[in-house]
Design a protein around this motif. Sequence first.
Motif, PDB file in Angstrom:
ATOM      1  N   GLY A  71       0.825  -1.200   0.000  1.00  0.00           N
ATOM      2  CA  GLY A  71       0.000   0.000   0.000  1.00  0.00           C
ATOM      3  C   GLY A  71       0.860   1.250   0.000  1.00  0.00           C
ATOM      4  N   PRO A  72       0.238   2.421   0.139  1.00  0.00           N
ATOM      5  CA  PRO A  72       1.006   3.670   0.224  1.00  0.00           C
ATOM      6  C   PRO A  72       1.984   3.626   1.391  1.00  0.00           C
ATOM      7  CG  PRO A  72      -1.348   4.120  -0.039  1.00  0.00           C
ATOM      8  CD  PRO A  72      -1.224   2.644   0.211  1.00  0.00           C
ATOM      9  N   HIS A  73       3.128   4.233   1.223  1.00  0.00           N
ATOM     10  CA  HIS A  73       4.144   4.187   2.272  1.00  0.00           C
ATOM     11  C   HIS A  73       3.578   4.785   3.561  1.00  0.00           C
ATOM     12  CE1 HIS A  73       7.857   4.850   4.479  1.00  0.00           C
ATOM     13  NE2 HIS A  73       8.457   4.026   3.623  1.00  0.00           N
ATOM     14  N   PRO A  74       3.686   4.091   4.692  1.00  0.00           N
ATOM     15  CA  PRO A  74       3.083   4.587   5.933  1.00  0.00           C
ATOM     16  C   PRO A  74       3.570   5.975   6.342  1.00  0.00           C
ATOM     17  CG  PRO A  74       3.656   2.273   6.162  1.00  0.00           C
ATOM     18  CD  PRO A  74       4.222   2.716   4.853  1.00  0.00           C
ATOM     19  N   ALA A  75       4.868   6.245   6.185  1.00  0.00           N
ATOM     20  CA  ALA A  75       5.378   7.563   6.586  1.00  0.00           C
ATOM     21  C   ALA A  75       4.822   8.661   5.694  1.00  0.00           C
ATOM     22  CB  ALA A  75       6.908   7.572   6.549  1.00  0.00           C
ATOM     23  N   ILE A  76       4.786   8.409   4.395  1.00  0.00           N
ATOM     24  CA  ILE A  76       4.232   9.403   3.469  1.00  0.00           C
ATOM     25  C   ILE A  76       2.741   9.598   3.744  1.00  0.00           C
ATOM     26  CG2 ILE A  76       3.851   9.992   1.052  1.00  0.00           C
ATOM     27  CD1 ILE A  76       6.769  10.017   1.694  1.00  0.00           C
ATOM     28  N   THR A  77       2.042   8.505   4.024  1.00  0.00           N
ATOM     29  CA  THR A  77       0.622   8.590   4.356  1.00  0.00           C
ATOM     30  C   THR A  77       0.399   9.505   5.559  1.00  0.00           C
ATOM     31  OG1 THR A  77       0.174   6.370   3.494  1.00  0.00           O
ATOM     32  CG2 THR A  77      -1.394   7.255   5.092  1.00  0.00           C
ATOM     33  N   MET A  79       2.431  11.837   6.778  1.00  0.00           N
ATOM     34  CA  MET A  79       2.845  13.215   6.521  1.00  0.00           C
ATOM     35  C   MET A  79       1.879  13.928   5.580  1.00  0.00           C
ATOM     36  SD  MET A  79       6.930  12.402   6.384  1.00  0.00           S
ATOM     37  CE  MET A  79       7.594  14.057   6.433  1.00  0.00           C
ATOM     38  N   ASN A  80       1.310  13.196   4.638  1.00  0.00           N
ATOM     39  CA  ASN A  80       0.264  13.782   3.794  1.00  0.00           C
ATOM     40  C   ASN A  80      -0.928  14.212   4.645  1.00  0.00           C
ATOM     41  OD1 ASN A  80       1.661  13.469   1.376  1.00  0.00           O
ATOM     42  ND2 ASN A  80       0.652  11.543   0.836  1.00  0.00           N
ATOM     43  N   ALA A  81      -1.299  13.359   5.594  1.00  0.00           N
ATOM     44  CA  ALA A  81      -2.452  13.651   6.447  1.00  0.00           C
ATOM     45  C   ALA A  81      -2.211  14.882   7.320  1.00  0.00           C
ATOM     46  CB  ALA A  81      -2.766  12.441   7.328  1.00  0.00           C
ATOM     47  N   LEU A  82      -0.955  15.103   7.720  1.00  0.00           N
ATOM     48  CA  LEU A  82      -0.635  16.248   8.568  1.00  0.00           C
ATOM     49  C   LEU A  82      -0.411  17.523   7.762  1.00  0.00           C
ATOM     50  CD1 LEU A  82       1.678  14.550  11.222  1.00  0.00           C
ATOM     51  CD2 LEU A  82      -0.608  15.509  11.580  1.00  0.00           C
ATOM     52  N   ASP A  83      -0.416  17.411   6.443  1.00  0.00           N
ATOM     53  CA  ASP A  83      -0.349  18.575   5.557  1.00  0.00           C
ATOM     54  C   ASP A  83       0.930  19.389   5.766  1.00  0.00           C
ATOM     55  OD1 ASP A  83      -1.220  20.232   3.531  1.00  0.00           O
ATOM     56  OD2 ASP A  83      -2.449  21.489   4.852  1.00  0.00           O
ATOM     57  N   TYR A  84       2.067  18.725   5.596  1.00  0.00           N
ATOM     58  CA  TYR A  84       3.349  19.419   5.688  1.00  0.00           C
ATOM     59  C   TYR A  84       3.473  20.454   4.566  1.00  0.00           C
ATOM     60  CZ  TYR A  84       5.466  16.464   9.287  1.00  0.00           C
ATOM     61  OH  TYR A  84       5.772  15.839  10.475  1.00  0.00           O
ATOM     62  N   ALA A 304       8.345  16.088  31.555  1.00  0.00           N
ATOM     63  CA  ALA A 304       8.697  15.700  32.917  1.00  0.00           C
ATOM     64  C   ALA A 304       7.682  16.295  33.888  1.00  0.00           C
ATOM     65  CB  ALA A 304      10.103  16.195  33.253  1.00  0.00           C
ATOM     66  N   GLY A 305       7.279  15.492  34.838  1.00  0.00           N
ATOM     67  CA  GLY A 305       6.338  15.954  35.841  1.00  0.00           C
ATOM     68  C   GLY A 305       4.878  15.831  35.450  1.00  0.00           C
ATOM     69  N   ARG A 306       4.635  15.430  34.198  1.00  0.00           N
ATOM     70  CA  ARG A 306       3.252  15.263  33.756  1.00  0.00           C
ATOM     71  C   ARG A 306       2.827  13.821  33.990  1.00  0.00           C
ATOM     72  NH1 ARG A 306       0.687  17.551  28.134  1.00  0.00           N
ATOM     73  NH2 ARG A 306      -1.161  16.222  28.028  1.00  0.00           N
ATOM     74  N   ALA A 307       1.590  13.645  34.465  1.00  0.00           N
ATOM     75  CA  ALA A 307       1.121  12.305  34.820  1.00  0.00           C
ATOM     76  C   ALA A 307       1.077  11.383  33.609  1.00  0.00           C
ATOM     77  CB  ALA A 307      -0.257  12.391  35.470  1.00  0.00           C
ATOM     78  N   ARG A 308       0.675  11.913  32.460  1.00  0.00           N
ATOM     79  CA  ARG A 308       0.541  11.091  31.251  1.00  0.00           C
ATOM     80  C   ARG A 308       1.176  11.806  30.065  1.00  0.00           C
ATOM     81  NH1 ARG A 308      -4.563  10.518  33.655  1.00  0.00           N
ATOM     82  NH2 ARG A 308      -5.113   8.383  34.238  1.00  0.00           N
ATOM     83  N   PRO A 309       1.650  11.046  29.074  1.00  0.00           N
ATOM     84  CA  PRO A 309       2.165  11.675  27.857  1.00  0.00           C
ATOM     85  C   PRO A 309       1.023  12.282  27.040  1.00  0.00           C
ATOM     86  CG  PRO A 309       2.093   9.293  27.596  1.00  0.00           C
ATOM     87  CD  PRO A 309       1.750   9.570  29.030  1.00  0.00           C
ATOM     88  N   VAL A 310       1.395  13.076  26.058  1.00  0.00           N
ATOM     89  CA  VAL A 310       0.416  13.650  25.137  1.00  0.00           C
ATOM     90  C   VAL A 310      -0.359  12.522  24.461  1.00  0.00           C
ATOM     91  CG1 VAL A 310       0.181  14.944  22.977  1.00  0.00           C
ATOM     92  CG2 VAL A 310       1.792  15.724  24.743  1.00  0.00           C
ATOM     93  N   VAL A 311      -1.660  12.677  24.345  1.00  0.00           N
ATOM     94  CA  VAL A 311      -2.508  11.655  23.729  1.00  0.00           C
ATOM     95  C   VAL A 311      -2.233  11.595  22.227  1.00  0.00           C
ATOM     96  CG1 VAL A 311      -4.893  10.975  23.240  1.00  0.00           C
ATOM     97  CG2 VAL A 311      -4.294  11.940  25.476  1.00  0.00           C
ATOM     98  N   ALA A 312      -2.126  10.396  21.690  1.00  0.00           N
ATOM     99  CA  ALA A 312      -1.886  10.218  20.256  1.00  0.00           C
ATOM    100  C   ALA A 312      -3.096  10.662  19.451  1.00  0.00           C
ATOM    101  CB  ALA A 312      -1.550   8.763  19.954  1.00  0.00           C
ATOM    102  N   ASP A 313      -2.836  11.228  18.288  1.00  0.00           N
ATOM    103  CA  ASP A 313      -3.904  11.702  17.413  1.00  0.00           C
ATOM    104  C   ASP A 313      -4.689  10.513  16.864  1.00  0.00           C
ATOM    105  OD1 ASP A 313      -5.108  13.908  15.708  1.00  0.00           O
ATOM    106  OD2 ASP A 313      -4.399  12.524  14.165  1.00  0.00           O
ATOM    107  N   LEU A 319      -5.608   5.825  10.502  1.00  0.00           N
ATOM    108  CA  LEU A 319      -5.075   5.807   9.134  1.00  0.00           C
ATOM    109  C   LEU A 319      -3.979   4.761   8.973  1.00  0.00           C
ATOM    110  CD1 LEU A 319      -5.597   7.509   6.556  1.00  0.00           C
ATOM    111  CD2 LEU A 319      -3.729   9.000   7.276  1.00  0.00           C
ATOM    112  N   LEU A 320      -3.202   4.560  10.023  1.00  0.00           N
ATOM    113  CA  LEU A 320      -2.063   3.644   9.962  1.00  0.00           C
ATOM    114  C   LEU A 320      -2.379   2.254  10.491  1.00  0.00           C
ATOM    115  CD1 LEU A 320       0.671   6.160  11.187  1.00  0.00           C
ATOM    116  CD2 LEU A 320       0.329   5.356   8.845  1.00  0.00           C
ATOM    117  N   GLU A 321      -3.603   2.010  10.911  1.00  0.00           N
ATOM    118  CA  GLU A 321      -3.967   0.726  11.501  1.00  0.00           C
ATOM    119  C   GLU A 321      -3.703  -0.462  10.573  1.00  0.00           C
ATOM    120  OE1 GLU A 321      -5.373  -1.880  14.500  1.00  0.00           O
ATOM    121  OE2 GLU A 321      -4.600   0.174  14.511  1.00  0.00           O
ATOM    122  N   PRO A 322      -4.034  -0.389   9.269  1.00  0.00           N
ATOM    123  CA  PRO A 322      -3.739  -1.542   8.391  1.00  0.00           C
ATOM    124  C   PRO A 322      -2.246  -1.884   8.344  1.00  0.00           C
ATOM    125  CG  PRO A 322      -5.317  -0.076   7.332  1.00  0.00           C
ATOM    126  CD  PRO A 322      -4.811   0.646   8.547  1.00  0.00           C
ATOM    127  N   ALA A 323      -1.395  -0.878   8.215  1.00  0.00           N
ATOM    128  CA  ALA A 323       0.058  -1.123   8.189  1.00  0.00           C
ATOM    129  C   ALA A 323       0.531  -1.636   9.546  1.00  0.00           C
ATOM    130  CB  ALA A 323       0.805   0.154   7.812  1.00  0.00           C
TER     131      ALA A 323
END
Length: 384
Positions: A71-77, A79-84, A304-313, A319-323
């Motif tokens: 399929g389409p390259h996961p990294a390109i997929t 980065m396209n979605a994030l509209d660089y 540092a000092g934060r209870a949890r990391p930033v939540v993943a988008d 979008l990347l689940e199949p890969a």
Amino acid sequence: MLETTDIHGHLLPFDYLTCSANTSAGLARTATLIREARQQARNCLLFDTGDFLQGAPLIDIAAPPDNEWTGPHPAITAMNALDYDAVGLGNHEFNHGVEWLVKTLEQAEFPVTCANAIRHMGATPKQDKTLVSQYLMLDRIVTDCAGQAHDLRIGVLGVLPPQITNWDHSHLEGQIMTRPIVDTARALVPRLRSAGADIVIALAHTGIAQGSAYDTAENAALELADVPGLDAILAGHSHLVFPAADHAGIEDADIEHGHLKGVPAVMAGSRGSHLGIVDITLQKGDAGWNVARSRAEVRPVNPAGRARPVVADPVLCDLLEPAHKTTIALMDKPVGHSDKALHSYLGMIRSGPLIHLVAQAKRNAMPQFVPEHILANLPNLSVA
């Protein structure tokens, strides 16, 4: 200006080697910071400074020799979605050869630039024929504090370590040549200015090091700041963070305000660990636009000092689940079996079965890459 760098295929907050969550990295976490930053700034640009096509199982499945993912390259997929707005090349983009790189970049919906990876070298950098765009001109409409719209032309110049011709010699011999980073920038920044660039940004896949004494330096961001006409440097390659304590004590590197010799600069770590931000305030005078104020900062995905990391988008994750599922299935396949326990805990101080296994595998692989007539008269040694 927002920066990611050295993502190395770490797109999801998941560690495929331990099959567990990765709380400190992953572009999907950085994506949340990107969306937040875009809401905070009236005018915003997103860039990547290279090493996005190599380095993790999730994207290795799309690379030769196996190409398990069609399929389409996961990294390109992603980065396209994030509209660089634009992307520069890093040294690891060349690990799978020029033909594969060119074909993979055809999937990109963003422009790519690199001024010193050269197909046909001219007498000067201005006459070089480069693999991708030598530089870019981004025409944007920006809005000032009073709500007034203005046309702004942004020049973007990508550079990478000239050592790629050594590191990937087997792929690049006869196909790619390079020039030093600073020499290239000195030749081309004036061209960008003369072509109407109001500001000029370097997408510099190079680290920050104290006073390099030679012109082909691998880490030349500090010297790049000497080039007249550069308004910002987005650096990378060394996997360090700037502005931060990583570069404390380096002369002319201001880790409080994020400046290299007075030029705003940022370096966002690696694997999506940070989002880099260069914030500049522009004023328009009789001679055009100029930078009135600037600062740089990095925002970690796991502060540092934060209870949890930033939540993943979630959009990027879906979008990347199949890969992702394909990668998990491939990682679950046995590749061999050992009746002997293998570990490398003491590998720095003595030999062990795992180190022997790695060394022997490398030695056995050598004839596949080196012609037999060369090996016939040479010892074949392996260091592990």
